[in-house]
Motif scaffolding. Structure first.
Motif, PDB file in Angstrom:
ATOM      1  N   THR A  15       0.822  -1.211   0.000  1.00  0.00           N
ATOM      2  CA  THR A  15       0.000   0.000   0.000  1.00  0.00           C
ATOM      3  C   THR A  15       0.860   1.268   0.000  1.00  0.00           C
ATOM      4  N   ALA A  16       2.003   1.217   0.696  1.00  0.00           N
ATOM      5  CA  ALA A  16       2.912   2.367   0.694  1.00  0.00           C
ATOM      6  C   ALA A  16       3.467   2.597  -0.707  1.00  0.00           C
ATOM      7  N   LEU A  17       3.841   1.510  -1.366  1.00  0.00           N
ATOM      8  CA  LEU A  17       4.367   1.603  -2.727  1.00  0.00           C
ATOM      9  C   LEU A  17       3.301   2.139  -3.681  1.00  0.00           C
ATOM     10  N   ALA A  18       2.074   1.677  -3.487  1.00  0.00           N
ATOM     11  CA  ALA A  18       0.971   2.150  -4.331  1.00  0.00           C
ATOM     12  C   ALA A  18       0.792   3.661  -4.171  1.00  0.00           C
ATOM     13  N   SER A  19       0.874   4.127  -2.939  1.00  0.00           N
ATOM     14  CA  SER A  19       0.710   5.563  -2.673  1.00  0.00           C
ATOM     15  C   SER A  19       1.821   6.377  -3.319  1.00  0.00           C
ATOM     16  N   LEU A  20       3.063   5.886  -3.185  1.00  0.00           N
ATOM     17  CA  LEU A  20       4.208   6.604  -3.750  1.00  0.00           C
ATOM     18  C   LEU A  20       4.161   6.638  -5.274  1.00  0.00           C
ATOM     19  N   ILE A  29      -2.218   3.021 -10.454  1.00  0.00           N
ATOM     20  CA  ILE A  29      -2.353   1.702  -9.848  1.00  0.00           C
ATOM     21  C   ILE A  29      -3.792   1.234 -10.080  1.00  0.00           C
ATOM     22  N   VAL A  30      -3.963   0.245 -10.949  1.00  0.00           N
ATOM     23  CA  VAL A  30      -5.318  -0.206 -11.295  1.00  0.00           C
ATOM     24  C   VAL A  30      -5.817  -1.327 -10.394  1.00  0.00           C
ATOM     25  N   ALA A  31      -4.897  -2.041  -9.726  1.00  0.00           N
ATOM     26  CA  ALA A  31      -5.300  -3.126  -8.831  1.00  0.00           C
ATOM     27  C   ALA A  31      -4.118  -3.553  -7.970  1.00  0.00           C
ATOM     28  N   GLN A  32      -4.437  -4.239  -6.850  1.00  0.00           N
ATOM     29  CA  GLN A  32      -3.420  -4.792  -5.965  1.00  0.00           C
ATOM     30  C   GLN A  32      -3.800  -6.222  -5.611  1.00  0.00           C
ATOM     31  N   ASP A  47      -6.273  -5.847 -17.101  1.00  0.00           N
ATOM     32  CA  ASP A  47      -5.473  -5.497 -18.278  1.00  0.00           C
ATOM     33  C   ASP A  47      -4.379  -4.460 -17.978  1.00  0.00           C
ATOM     34  N   PRO A  48      -3.472  -4.762 -17.034  1.00  0.00           N
ATOM     35  CA  PRO A  48      -2.415  -3.798 -16.700  1.00  0.00           C
ATOM     36  C   PRO A  48      -1.351  -3.709 -17.799  1.00  0.00           C
ATOM     37  N   ASP A  49      -0.717  -2.552 -17.893  1.00  0.00           N
ATOM     38  CA  ASP A  49       0.411  -2.400 -18.823  1.00  0.00           C
ATOM     39  C   ASP A  49       1.660  -3.049 -18.236  1.00  0.00           C
ATOM     40  N   VAL A  50       1.830  -2.884 -16.923  1.00  0.00           N
ATOM     41  CA  VAL A  50       2.993  -3.422 -16.216  1.00  0.00           C
ATOM     42  C   VAL A  50       2.528  -4.065 -14.912  1.00  0.00           C
ATOM     43  N   ILE A  51       3.111  -5.226 -14.580  1.00  0.00           N
ATOM     44  CA  ILE A  51       2.845  -5.871 -13.297  1.00  0.00           C
ATOM     45  C   ILE A  51       4.129  -5.801 -12.473  1.00  0.00           C
ATOM     46  N   VAL A  52       4.021  -5.312 -11.257  1.00  0.00           N
ATOM     47  CA  VAL A  52       5.158  -5.268 -10.324  1.00  0.00           C
ATOM     48  C   VAL A  52       4.840  -6.274  -9.232  1.00  0.00           C
ATOM     49  N   LEU A  53       5.682  -7.306  -9.105  1.00  0.00           N
ATOM     50  CA  LEU A  53       5.367  -8.331  -8.111  1.00  0.00           C
ATOM     51  C   LEU A  53       6.574  -8.801  -7.323  1.00  0.00           C
ATOM     52  N   ASP A  54       6.278  -9.328  -6.149  1.00  0.00           N
ATOM     53  CA  ASP A  54       7.286  -9.854  -5.234  1.00  0.00           C
ATOM     54  C   ASP A  54       7.634 -11.278  -5.647  1.00  0.00           C
ATOM     55  N   LEU A  55       8.855 -11.682  -5.385  1.00  0.00           N
ATOM     56  CA  LEU A  55       9.275 -13.046  -5.682  1.00  0.00           C
ATOM     57  C   LEU A  55       8.673 -14.036  -4.698  1.00  0.00           C
ATOM     58  N   GLU A  56       8.752 -13.718  -3.406  1.00  0.00           N
ATOM     59  CA  GLU A  56       8.346 -14.663  -2.368  1.00  0.00           C
ATOM     60  C   GLU A  56       6.951 -14.341  -1.857  1.00  0.00           C
ATOM     61  N   MET A  57       6.003 -15.222  -2.182  1.00  0.00           N
ATOM     62  CA  MET A  57       4.617 -15.039  -1.758  1.00  0.00           C
ATOM     63  C   MET A  57       4.035 -16.383  -1.358  1.00  0.00           C
ATOM     64  N   PRO A  58       2.965 -16.370  -0.571  1.00  0.00           N
ATOM     65  CA  PRO A  58       2.308 -17.630  -0.208  1.00  0.00           C
ATOM     66  C   PRO A  58       1.619 -18.251  -1.419  1.00  0.00           C
ATOM     67  N   GLY A  59       1.406 -19.557  -1.378  1.00  0.00           N
ATOM     68  CA  GLY A  59       0.782 -20.232  -2.514  1.00  0.00           C
ATOM     69  C   GLY A  59       1.808 -20.423  -3.614  1.00  0.00           C
ATOM     70  N   THR A 109      11.634   6.175  -6.688  1.00  0.00           N
ATOM     71  CA  THR A 109      11.798   6.945  -7.920  1.00  0.00           C
ATOM     72  C   THR A 109      12.497   6.119  -8.993  1.00  0.00           C
ATOM     73  N   GLU A 110      13.418   5.229  -8.556  1.00  0.00           N
ATOM     74  CA  GLU A 110      14.073   4.348  -9.537  1.00  0.00           C
ATOM     75  C   GLU A 110      13.082   3.312 -10.046  1.00  0.00           C
ATOM     76  N   LEU A 111      12.240   2.792  -9.142  1.00  0.00           N
ATOM     77  CA  LEU A 111      11.222   1.830  -9.564  1.00  0.00           C
ATOM     78  C   LEU A 111      10.300   2.457 -10.605  1.00  0.00           C
ATOM     79  N   GLU A 112       9.959   3.712 -10.384  1.00  0.00           N
ATOM     80  CA  GLU A 112       9.126   4.428 -11.351  1.00  0.00           C
ATOM     81  C   GLU A 112       9.812   4.473 -12.720  1.00  0.00           C
ATOM     82  N   ARG A 113      11.107   4.780 -12.721  1.00  0.00           N
ATOM     83  CA  ARG A 113      11.861   4.820 -13.984  1.00  0.00           C
ATOM     84  C   ARG A 113      11.880   3.455 -14.660  1.00  0.00           C
TER      85      ARG A 113
END
Length: 200
Positions: A15-20, A29-32, A47-59, A109-113
C-alpha cells in the motif's frame, strides 16, 4: 498513464508503494493483490500495462505467477522485486518472461523509472544482481535447478514430472546429477546446498 498491477503479500509495503507510485504523473495503480493466484486473475480482468510483483509469496511464488500470466498474456511487461538477488533466481525470472528485476531496497523513484523503461519494451536488471550473475559458478543446468526448486516445494518425483511434463525417469536422472554436483546425499540435501549457495 501506465496501468500498474501491484502484487505483494506484505500489505504495508504494497500500500505504501501504491501511494508513492500514484504520485507520479505517469503511473496509475489499477489493482493490488496479496498472492500469486489473485494476481493471475487480476492480470486478465484489469489489463495492466505493467505488473510489479514480489518473488516470495504464499501459494505460488513470483516465478510461477509470472509463468502463468505470460502463458495467457505473452506481451505482458513484468517487474520482479526480491530481497535476495541470487543469480539462479534471476535466471529463472528471465526465462519466465520478467523484463525488470530489482532488489526490494530500490528507491521508489528508480522503480518508477524502471516501470516506464519496461513499458517501452526494454529490460532492466539491478546492477548488483547482474554483477553476481556474471560471476555465478553454478554447475547445475536449468532443468536440474527446476527439479530442485520443486523439491523444496515438497513435490514428489511423480508430481515434479507432471509439473515439468517430463518422464519420472528423466526427473530422477536430473536429481541424481544434481546430487552428484552438489555432494548432497539426497535430493532434499542437494536442494538445500543449492539454496545455500544462492543457485535457487
Amino acid at each position: 498513464m501506465i496501468r500498474v498491477l501491484l502484487v505483494d503479500d506484505e500489505t504495508l509495503l504494497r500500500t505504501a508503494l501504491a501511494s508513492l507510485l500514484s504520485l507520479s504523473g505517469e503511473i496509475e495503480i489499477v489493482a493490488q493483490a496479496a498472492d500469486g493466484l489473485t494476481a493471475v486473475a487480476l492480470a486478465e480482468t484489469c489489463d495492466p500495462d505493467v505488473i510489479v510483483l514480489d518473488l516470495e509469496m504464499p501459494g505460488i511464488d513470483g516465478i510461477e505467477t509470472v509463468r502463468r500470466i505470460i502463458a495467457a498474456r505473452p506481451a505482458q511487461a513484468v517487474v520482479m522485486l526480491t530481497r535476495h538477488g541470487r543469480a539462479g533466481v534471476l535466471r529463472m525470472a528471465l526465462a519466465a518472461g520478467v523484463r525488470g528485476f530489482l532488489l526490494k531496497s530500490v528507491d521508489p523513484t528508480e522503480l518508477e523509472r524502471v516501470i516506464i523503461h519496461v513499458h517501452s519494451g526494454k529490460r532492466w536488471i539491478d546492477a548488483e544482481v547482474s554483477a553476481a550473475a556474471m560471476t555465478d559458478d553454478c554447475p547445475l543446468t536449468d532443468r536440474e535447478l527446476d527439479t530442485l526448486r520443486l523439491t523444496t516445494e515438497g513435490l514428489s518425483v511423480r508430481e515434479i514430472s507432471t509439473r515439468l511434463h517430463l518422464a519420472s525417469g528423466t526427473i530422477r536422472n536430473y536429481l541424481s546429477s544434481a546430487m552428484q554436483k552438489t555432494g548432497g546425499s539426497s535430493r532434499h540435501a542437494a536442494a538445500r546446498v543449492a539454496r545455500e549457495r544462492g543457485w535457487l
